[in-house]
Motif scaffolding. Structure first.
Motif, PDB file in Angstrom:
ATOM      1  N   THR A  57       0.841  -1.189   0.000  1.00  0.00           N
ATOM      2  CA  THR A  57       0.000   0.000   0.000  1.00  0.00           C
ATOM      3  C   THR A  57       0.876   1.238   0.000  1.00  0.00           C
ATOM      4  O   THR A  57       2.107   1.157   0.094  1.00  0.00           O
ATOM      5  N   LEU A  58       0.217   2.405  -0.106  1.00  0.00           N
ATOM      6  CA  LEU A  58       0.965   3.656  -0.053  1.00  0.00           C
ATOM      7  C   LEU A  58       1.702   3.791   1.265  1.00  0.00           C
ATOM      8  O   LEU A  58       2.843   4.269   1.304  1.00  0.00           O
ATOM      9  N   GLN A  59       1.068   3.344   2.363  1.00  0.00           N
ATOM     10  CA  GLN A  59       1.732   3.435   3.667  1.00  0.00           C
ATOM     11  C   GLN A  59       2.974   2.559   3.718  1.00  0.00           C
ATOM     12  O   GLN A  59       4.000   2.955   4.287  1.00  0.00           O
ATOM     13  N   VAL A  60       2.905   1.368   3.153  1.00  0.00           N
ATOM     14  CA  VAL A  60       4.066   0.476   3.157  1.00  0.00           C
ATOM     15  C   VAL A  60       5.182   1.062   2.305  1.00  0.00           C
ATOM     16  O   VAL A  60       6.349   1.084   2.703  1.00  0.00           O
ATOM     17  N   THR A  61       4.832   1.559   1.118  1.00  0.00           N
ATOM     18  CA  THR A  61       5.840   2.179   0.258  1.00  0.00           C
ATOM     19  C   THR A  61       6.477   3.372   0.947  1.00  0.00           C
ATOM     20  O   THR A  61       7.706   3.538   0.929  1.00  0.00           O
ATOM     21  N   SER A  62       5.641   4.215   1.555  1.00  0.00           N
ATOM     22  CA  SER A  62       6.179   5.388   2.258  1.00  0.00           C
ATOM     23  C   SER A  62       7.080   4.976   3.404  1.00  0.00           C
ATOM     24  O   SER A  62       8.114   5.619   3.670  1.00  0.00           O
ATOM     25  N   ALA A 121      -1.476  -3.030  10.305  1.00  0.00           N
ATOM     26  CA  ALA A 121      -1.347  -2.057  11.385  1.00  0.00           C
ATOM     27  C   ALA A 121      -0.098  -1.214  11.180  1.00  0.00           C
ATOM     28  O   ALA A 121       0.953  -1.711  10.763  1.00  0.00           O
ATOM     29  N   ALA A 122      -0.208   0.078  11.483  1.00  0.00           N
ATOM     30  CA  ALA A 122       0.908   0.991  11.245  1.00  0.00           C
ATOM     31  C   ALA A 122       2.158   0.551  12.006  1.00  0.00           C
ATOM     32  O   ALA A 122       3.279   0.634  11.483  1.00  0.00           O
ATOM     33  N   SER A 123       1.983   0.075  13.232  1.00  0.00           N
ATOM     34  CA  SER A 123       3.145  -0.351  14.023  1.00  0.00           C
ATOM     35  C   SER A 123       3.839  -1.541  13.370  1.00  0.00           C
ATOM     36  O   SER A 123       5.072  -1.614  13.337  1.00  0.00           O
ATOM     37  N   ALA A 124       3.060  -2.483  12.834  1.00  0.00           N
ATOM     38  CA  ALA A 124       3.648  -3.648  12.167  1.00  0.00           C
ATOM     39  C   ALA A 124       4.378  -3.227  10.899  1.00  0.00           C
ATOM     40  O   ALA A 124       5.474  -3.721  10.609  1.00  0.00           O
ATOM     41  N   VAL A 125       3.797  -2.308  10.150  1.00  0.00           N
ATOM     42  CA  VAL A 125       4.432  -1.831   8.914  1.00  0.00           C
ATOM     43  C   VAL A 125       5.763  -1.166   9.222  1.00  0.00           C
ATOM     44  O   VAL A 125       6.796  -1.451   8.598  1.00  0.00           O
TER      45      VAL A 125
END
Length: 517
Positions: A57-62, A121-125
């Motif tokens: 996702t965009l969050q993972v890429t970022s 989850a953001a913490s896991a990412v």
């Protein structure tokens, strides 16, 4: 009065330490090019390593980009700090060897940790991307300031030296990014890329240490036992990588894919993409639709035209080719065209899922948005949108401009069905409904009642057309399906959508809309 020569004291000039000899320019350029390029290889491949566990996702890429930049910043600062306190020639070789070991160890660390950190989850990412990138990238980022220090024998050339090596490092990063994205990922599994990079760094470090030792009596410091321990650690990392749990049977250019046999039906096959259950195929019965959303698509297709009438169907996303097989079986003569961005997935479908292309089933490899531009106007009776990156519809396939292109390609009275996944509070599905409704006169939604009321996440099926939809026939067919589903249209749908955002090419925050509150 005379003085004795013994009374005369002659002070000698203070000894000026000889600065360490600079590295040959070619060697300095190579080290900076290699280390900078290796950081970008790690950054690119890290997306493939963490994707099966936390999605793409965009969050993972970022997160991957942010962690790589943090590693570069910290590594460059630490490298400069150490370069002013020790002879950089004693640090270069160990830094490369340690970077190689850290790169090799990254594979088992990410794969074991990924099993425990699955989910978005953001913490896991953040934690998983940090494990994938931080340590080896920081060690590699420290190489450039060490080399710069060795090249600054003449302070009058400071700007020239720093500028030249910075440019070479940037060129190394660009070259590595393009080579990895266009060549390595398409040609080699991530395991081979990572271990190959680790071996290259380790061998380079050992060779550099031997060269510097011969040249100036320096090199890889420490007793033989320390060097042996490093070698054992590197081999252990590589060995763990080969036995660490690997979620992929096949790595394509876009996906970590595997096919599993249904334990309850020997002819059933489940396709997993990046560890998400993506498609189910019954090799013996193409009309068997296991998932609820495929049953909804099948129902809409069944009532969209008289029974048995052939259709010209376009599928945006192939997956396991479940729906093209269904349409061919239920409507002989139907011509299916599938747009699938992943050519490796198409080959996997041919090998494992019985896909046979021909006049009734054609597969075009490429981005659905790009390929759609070349489709003739008024050429399709049914368009099925079922393209996902992990659990997210690619943003450029979810905009009003994309919906307008779909409407252009549909014949008058043609139907567009789009599968989306959303979670409470349902911001994305509402926005996508508003987007499709901005282009199509008639829009409806099929979903489980609990998902519509916001109790849990689910697949949602959007249905759009410029002609009145067969709502009564769809409602009549829903109770006969295994899972309960509701059809929303008219005022009910308008109330559900509310004032949701219409997504456009200029503004489509799909990943943010999907984030749970």
């Amino acid at each position: 009065m005379s003085s004795s020569s013994s009374d005369v004291v002659v002070e000698s000039a203070p000894t000026v330490p000889t600065p360490p000899r600079a590295l040959p320019n070619g060697l300095a350029a190579f080290l900076v090019f290699l280390s900078s390029g290796a950081v970008l290889v790690l950054e690119t491949v890290s997306l493939r390593l963490v994707g099966p566990y936390v999605g793409v996702t965009l969050q993972v890429t970022s997160s991957v980009i942010g962690m790589a930049l943090a590693a570069i910043a910290y590594g460059a600062w630490m490298g400069g700090f150490l370069a002013d306190r020790r002879d950089p020639r004693t640090l270069l070789a160990p830094a490369l060897v340690l970077a190689g070991i850290a790169t090799a160890v990254t594979l088992p660390v990410v794969r074991y940790a990924g099993e425990a950190l699955r989910g978005g989850a953001a913490s896991a990412v953040l934690l998983l991307t940090a494990l994938a990138v931080l340590v080896p990238a920081a060690l590699l980022a420290g190489i450039t300031p060490l080399v710069v220090k060795l090249q600054l024998a003449d302070l009058r050339r400071t700007g020239q030296v720093v500028g030249r090596l910075s440019g070479i490092g940037t060129l190394g990063g660009i070259t590595a990014t393009l080579a990895t994205g266009f060549v390595l990922v398409a040609a080699l599994p991530s395991t081979v890329i990572v271990l190959g990079l680790a071996a290259l760094l380790g061998v380079t470090g050992l060779a550099l240490g031997a060269y510097l030792r011969r040249r100036a009596g320096t090199g890889l410091p420490g007793p033989a036992r320390a060097k042996a321990a490093l070698a054992v650690l590197g081999l252990a990392g590589a060995g763990l990588a080969t036995v660490a749990p690997n979620p992929c049977d096949v790595e394509t250019a876009y996906h970590c894919a595997r096919v599993e046999v249904d334990p309850q039906w020997t002819e059933g096959r489940t396709l997993f993409l990046n560890s998400a259950e993506h498609s189910y195929v019954d090799l013996a019965d193409p009309t068997h639709l296991k998932y609820a959303y495929t049953q909804w698509i099948g129902l809409v297709a069944d009532v969209a035209a008289p029974k048995g009438q052939r259709l010209d169907a376009l599928h945006l996303g192939g997956g396991g080719f479940t729906m093209p097989r269904y349409l061919t079986a239920t409507r002989p003569g139907t011509r299916n065209l599938v747009f699938e961005i992943d050519g490796g997935l198409v080959e996997l479908d041919r090998r494992e899922l019985g896909v046979r292309t021909g006049p009734e089933l054609r597969a075009a490899v490429g981005d659905a948005r790009v390929l759609l531009d070349a489709e003739p106007t008024d050429s399709r009776d049914l368009i099925v949108g079922d393209a996902f990156g992990h659990l997210v519809v690619p943003w450029h396939l979810a905009t009003r401009e994309m919906a307008a292109e779909i409407r252009r390609v549909l014949r008058p009275g043609g139907v567009y069905v789009q599968n989306v996944i959303d979670y409470p509070p349902g911001r994305f599905v509402r926005a996508e409904l508003a987007t499709v409704a901005a282009e199509f006169r008639h829009v409806a939604l099929i979903a489980p009642p609990a998902a519509i009321s916001g109790l849990h996440g689910s697949n949602f099926l959007l249905v759009g057309s410029d002609a009145p939809l067969p709502l009564a026939a769809i409602r009549a067919g829903l109770p006969g399906l295994p899972e309960q589903a509701t059809l929303l249209s008219g005022a009910e749908l308008t109330a559900f959508v509310g004032d949701a955002l219409v997504l456009t090419d200029d503004y489509a925050p799909v990943d943010q809309l999907l984030a749970t509150a």
